[in-house]
Write a protein that holds these residues in place. Structure first.
Motif, mmCIF file in Angstrom:
data_model
loop_
_atom_site.group_PDB
_atom_site.id
_atom_site.type_symbol
_atom_site.label_atom_id
_atom_site.label_comp_id
_atom_site.label_asym_id
_atom_site.label_seq_id
_atom_site.Cartn_x
_atom_site.Cartn_y
_atom_site.Cartn_z
ATOM 1 N N CYS A 1 0.771 -1.440 0.239
ATOM 2 C CA CYS A 1 -0.096 0.033 0.084
ATOM 3 C C CYS A 1 1.398 1.481 -0.354
ATOM 4 C CB CYS A 1 -0.644 0.472 1.356
ATOM 5 S SG CYS A 1 -2.141 -1.066 0.839
ATOM 6 N N ALA A 2 2.134 1.423 0.671
ATOM 7 C CA ALA A 2 2.989 2.573 0.342
ATOM 8 C C ALA A 2 3.568 2.801 -0.688
ATOM 9 C CB ALA A 2 3.969 2.236 2.028
ATOM 10 N N ALA A 3 3.719 1.391 -1.080
ATOM 11 C CA ALA A 3 4.274 1.618 -2.779
ATOM 12 C C ALA A 3 3.746 2.544 -3.087
ATOM 13 C CB ALA A 3 5.112 0.630 -3.094
ATOM 14 N N ALA A 4 1.971 1.638 -3.555
ATOM 15 C CA ALA A 4 0.930 2.454 -4.171
ATOM 16 C C ALA A 4 1.154 3.715 -4.409
ATOM 17 C CB ALA A 4 0.223 1.477 -4.489
ATOM 18 N N LEU A 5 0.546 4.062 -2.872
ATOM 19 C CA LEU A 5 0.100 5.823 -2.423
ATOM 20 C C LEU A 5 1.397 6.364 -2.731
ATOM 21 C CD1 LEU A 5 -1.800 7.460 -0.838
ATOM 22 C CD2 LEU A 5 -0.676 6.810 0.884
ATOM 23 N N GLU A 6 2.265 6.343 -2.889
ATOM 24 C CA GLU A 6 3.722 6.725 -2.863
ATOM 25 C C GLU A 6 3.723 7.159 -4.473
ATOM 26 O OE1 GLU A 6 5.563 10.180 -1.856
ATOM 27 O OE2 GLU A 6 4.275 8.040 -0.574
ATOM 28 N N VAL A 7 3.680 6.309 -5.102
ATOM 29 C CA VAL A 7 3.873 6.286 -6.753
ATOM 30 C C VAL A 7 1.941 6.978 -7.531
ATOM 31 C CG1 VAL A 7 3.193 4.503 -9.025
ATOM 32 C CG2 VAL A 7 4.369 3.561 -7.112
ATOM 33 N N GLN A 8 1.229 6.448 -6.710
ATOM 34 C CA GLN A 8 -0.144 7.680 -7.296
ATOM 35 C C GLN A 8 0.438 8.810 -6.846
ATOM 36 O OE1 GLN A 8 -1.924 5.995 -9.399
ATOM 37 N NE2 GLN A 8 -0.271 4.178 -9.536
ATOM 38 N N ARG A 9 1.107 9.341 -5.806
ATOM 39 C CA ARG A 9 0.911 10.664 -5.483
ATOM 40 C C ARG A 9 2.477 11.079 -6.682
ATOM 41 N NH1 ARG A 9 1.678 9.921 0.949
ATOM 42 N NH2 ARG A 9 -0.932 10.223 1.293
ATOM 43 N N ILE A 10 3.222 10.547 -7.321
ATOM 44 C CA ILE A 10 4.313 10.851 -8.021
ATOM 45 C C ILE A 10 3.329 11.258 -9.438
ATOM 46 C CG2 ILE A 10 6.605 10.203 -9.162
ATOM 47 C CD1 ILE A 10 7.523 9.175 -6.351
ATOM 48 N N VAL A 11 2.570 10.494 -9.879
ATOM 49 C CA VAL A 11 2.074 10.295 -11.272
ATOM 50 C C VAL A 11 1.309 12.129 -11.159
ATOM 51 C CG1 VAL A 11 -0.266 9.491 -12.554
ATOM 52 C CG2 VAL A 11 1.865 7.809 -11.046
ATOM 53 N N ARG A 12 0.244 11.440 -10.008
ATOM 54 C CA ARG A 12 -0.614 13.005 -9.687
ATOM 55 C C ARG A 12 -0.003 14.360 -9.735
ATOM 56 N NH1 ARG A 12 -3.240 11.338 -6.691
ATOM 57 N NH2 ARG A 12 -2.832 11.509 -4.873
ATOM 58 N N GLU A 13 1.156 14.061 -9.057
ATOM 59 C CA GLU A 13 1.951 15.744 -8.770
ATOM 60 C C GLU A 13 2.973 15.874 -9.622
ATOM 61 O OE1 GLU A 13 4.320 14.769 -4.990
ATOM 62 O OE2 GLU A 13 1.936 14.729 -3.925
ATOM 63 N N ASP A 14 3.337 14.986 -10.441
ATOM 64 C CA ASP A 14 4.616 15.176 -11.645
ATOM 65 C C ASP A 14 4.101 15.849 -12.542
ATOM 66 O OD1 ASP A 14 6.836 15.613 -9.463
ATOM 67 O OD2 ASP A 14 7.499 13.181 -10.501
ATOM 68 N N GLY A 15 2.271 15.882 -12.584
ATOM 69 C CA GLY A 15 1.246 15.603 -13.835
ATOM 70 C C GLY A 15 2.118 14.208 -15.272
ATOM 71 N N LEU A 16 1.696 13.169 -14.546
ATOM 72 C CA LEU A 16 3.015 11.701 -15.055
ATOM 73 C C LEU A 16 1.301 11.646 -16.312
ATOM 74 C CD1 LEU A 16 5.290 10.405 -13.789
ATOM 75 C CD2 LEU A 16 5.758 12.231 -14.961
ATOM 76 N N LEU A 17 -0.019 12.015 -16.307
ATOM 77 C CA LEU A 17 -1.093 11.776 -17.191
ATOM 78 C C LEU A 17 -1.227 12.337 -18.488
ATOM 79 C CD1 LEU A 17 -4.428 11.111 -15.253
ATOM 80 C CD2 LEU A 17 -2.159 9.125 -15.892
ATOM 81 N N LYS A 18 -0.299 14.077 -18.036
ATOM 82 C CA LYS A 18 -0.148 14.801 -19.532
ATOM 83 C C LYS A 18 0.837 14.057 -20.141
ATOM 84 C CE LYS A 18 -2.686 19.085 -18.201
ATOM 85 N NZ LYS A 18 -2.437 20.198 -17.675
ATOM 86 N N ASN A 19 2.047 14.084 -19.802
ATOM 87 C CA ASN A 19 3.628 13.392 -19.917
ATOM 88 C C ASN A 19 2.988 12.044 -20.670
ATOM 89 O OD1 ASN A 19 5.637 13.966 -21.040
ATOM 90 N ND2 ASN A 19 6.918 12.630 -19.670
ATOM 91 N N VAL A 20 2.212 11.513 -20.918
ATOM 92 C CA VAL A 20 1.711 9.752 -20.853
ATOM 93 C C VAL A 20 1.108 10.181 -22.301
ATOM 94 C CG1 VAL A 20 -0.015 8.508 -20.882
ATOM 95 C CG2 VAL A 20 2.022 8.268 -18.838
ATOM 96 N N GLN A 21 -0.021 11.632 -22.015
ATOM 97 C CA GLN A 21 -0.588 12.218 -23.857
ATOM 98 C C GLN A 21 0.381 12.155 -24.718
ATOM 99 O OE1 GLN A 21 -3.444 14.434 -21.901
ATOM 100 N NE2 GLN A 21 -3.953 12.637 -21.005
ATOM 101 N N ALA A 22 1.451 12.927 -24.060
ATOM 102 C CA ALA A 22 1.833 13.974 -24.753
ATOM 103 C C ALA A 22 3.029 12.909 -25.582
ATOM 104 C CB ALA A 22 2.643 14.649 -24.977
ATOM 105 N N MET A 23 4.271 11.910 -25.146
ATOM 106 C CA MET A 23 4.671 10.834 -24.800
ATOM 107 C C MET A 23 4.270 9.486 -26.246
ATOM 108 S SD MET A 23 7.302 12.201 -24.515
ATOM 109 C CE MET A 23 7.148 14.238 -24.929
ATOM 110 N N GLY A 24 2.515 9.598 -26.048
ATOM 111 C CA GLY A 24 1.589 8.379 -26.199
ATOM 112 C C GLY A 24 1.763 8.653 -27.967
ATOM 113 N N ASP A 25 1.683 10.610 -27.929
ATOM 114 C CA ASP A 25 1.232 10.152 -29.424
ATOM 115 C C ASP A 25 2.616 10.645 -30.008
ATOM 116 O OD1 ASP A 25 -1.384 11.495 -28.636
ATOM 117 O OD2 ASP A 25 -0.961 13.291 -28.826
ATOM 118 N N LEU A 26 4.134 11.548 -29.571
ATOM 119 C CA LEU A 26 5.420 11.174 -30.531
ATOM 120 C C LEU A 26 5.480 9.448 -30.288
ATOM 121 C CD1 LEU A 26 7.822 12.614 -30.975
ATOM 122 C CD2 LEU A 26 9.027 12.368 -28.693
#
Length: 446
Positions: free
Chosen positions: A317-342
């Motif tokens: 749970c600790a690993a998952a919670l920290e990973v999800q916080r990083i995904v959110r705080e670092d705006g990684l979903l937007k990067n997935v979209q942009a790098m996915g297009d590339l």
């Protein structure tokens, strides 16, 4: 690795490479070779390797309490993770159940779906049949294997598998659409096939329909066509059955949104998650259930008749919670979209015209390349071919030193970390293109 290994490896006659450590987007072997991890293992690594923030969160939790007997206790970290996951669905889901693998998650989902109908007033005990799709994969345990459509992985164990499961065609436009058929007509045809299957087994007997929004290991990053999931949702609702969405491989941001179903205009009754949930830093997966399901259990016995010794494991749970916080705080979903297009643009530009590349498909940072023996006319590789694994094995060797993942007999998966940069994506495109060209050039020369 020594041939005298005590490990019961996946293949006992194979010499496995010895992995020493990870660093960002790379894996480093014991012999010092550096491999670009372009697949995150099995689409697991979502923030790269060697993240000290996640490692510290896990270590802190282990020092606080490494294990929780959930028959007696809960932990703050489990409560926080489940709240984070439920809140991420915008009110669509009600509770989360944390386990250790995607297979465990599917086993729990199947039992929860069955128990839901027993908790209704009046109960519907006759609902015990599951419908899924051919060329699907929902896990390797017996229950999950029984509802999946991965023929090779099922074959040895067919006598052990429950018989109250059947399958319909996948939504696979490359192979499934008829000449001249529109997407809407294709969807109507598949929806009718599902409706017909409900009728065949008896609509009142169906517990749930199970599907992956983007088919992973069994086909290699096959997304549905527009409108498909709205159509199957309607069929399930028509007959009162549940919809189970399997996002173990394609979910938790891999497709460009945190939940792949967000792109389909529907929400499931039960959802399985895994892989990118914890990014490989701990074994962790989960089940999300909507209000309809949870409320039925709460009004009934209020006890889910299921459990694992290590469910809700604090370190996971600790690993998952920290990973999800990083995904959110670092705006990684937007990067997935942009790098996915590339990534998509690069793969199409470099490989779409290759005579052995039949189809390039996917979403976000979850892409598959399907190879064919000839594409004019379309000639698929035979079932006993090992094209995808051969390409993956060749990729691990110098001068390529790249990790891609095999799916089916003739498809590879490319699924790099969510924080991949433009330079990393360009390197992946260049290296994979060279690998594919060299592999088929070598085959032709033989």
């Amino acid at each position: 690795m020594s041939k005298e290994s005590a490990v019961f490896h996946r293949h006992l006659d194979h010499e496995f490479l010895s992995l020493a450590r990870g660093d960002g987007n790379h894996l480093i072997l014991e012999n010092g070779q550096k491999i670009l991890d372009a697949s995150g293992g099995a689409a697991v690594g979502c923030i790269g390797w060697g993240n000290k923030r996640v490692a510290q969160a896990v270590m802190n939790q282990i020092l606080d309490i490494p294990y929780c007997a959930t028959v007696f206790y809960t932990t703050k970290v489990q409560e926080d993770l489940c709240r984070d996951l439920v809140d991420s669905t915008g009110g669509k889901m009600s509770r989360a159940y944390i386990v250790n693998s995607g297979s465990e998650a599917m086993e729990a989902a199947l039992k929860l779906a069955r128990q839901y109908f027993l908790e209704l007033d009046p109960p519907q005990p006759q609902r015990a049949h599951f419908i899924s799709r051919e060329h699907s994969y929902h896990g390797i345990t017996l229950g999950a294997l029984a509802v999946g459509g991965h023929a090779f992985r099922r074959a040895n164990f067919e006598p052990l598998l429950m018989k109250n499961a059947s399958r319909v065609s996948p939504c696979f436009a490359f192979r499934g659409k008829e000449p001249g058929e529109s997407d809407s007509d294709y969807v109507k045809r598949l929806a009718k096939q599902l409706d017909d299957e409900f009728q065949r087994v008896g609509p009142a007997n169906v517990c749930a329909f199970i599907a992956e929004p983007i088919v992973g290991a069994a086909l290699g990053c096959v997304p549905s066509v527009s409108g498909y999931f709205k159509a199957v949702r309607s069929v399930c609702d028509k007959y009162g059955a549940l919809l189970i969405i399997d996002e173990v491989m394609c979910g938790m941001g891999r497709s460009g949104t945190l939940h792949a179903w967000e792109q389909e205009g529907i929400a499931p009754d039960i959802q399985t998650i895994g892989k990118a949930l914890g990014g490989g830093y701990q074994p962790v997966a989960g089940v999300l259930a909507n209000h309809r399901v949870v409320d039925a259990v709460a009004r009934g016995t209020s006890a889910f008749v299921h459990g694992h010794t290590y469910q809700g494991h604090p370190a996971g749970c600790a690993a998952a919670l920290e990973v999800q916080r990083i995904v959110r705080e670092d705006g990684l979903l937007k990067n997935v979209q942009a790098m996915g297009d590339l990534l998509a643009k690069g793969l199409h530009e470099r490989l779409a015209h290759h005579p052995n590349v039949g189809n390039i498909r996917g979403r976000g940072l979850f892409w598959g390349i399907e190879f064919v023996a000839d594409k004019d006319p379309l000639l698929l590789f035979p079932d006993d071919a090992h094209v995808s694994m051969d390409i993956c094995e060749m990729g691990l060797q110098k001068p390529y030193s790249i990790n891609v993942y095999p799916a089916s007999i003739s498809t590879i998966i490319i699924s790099p970390a969510f924080n991949a940069t433009k330079e990393v994506i360009e390197t992946i495109v260049e290296t994979v293109s060279r690998l594919v060209s060299d592999y088929f050039g070598k085959v032709e020369a033989m």
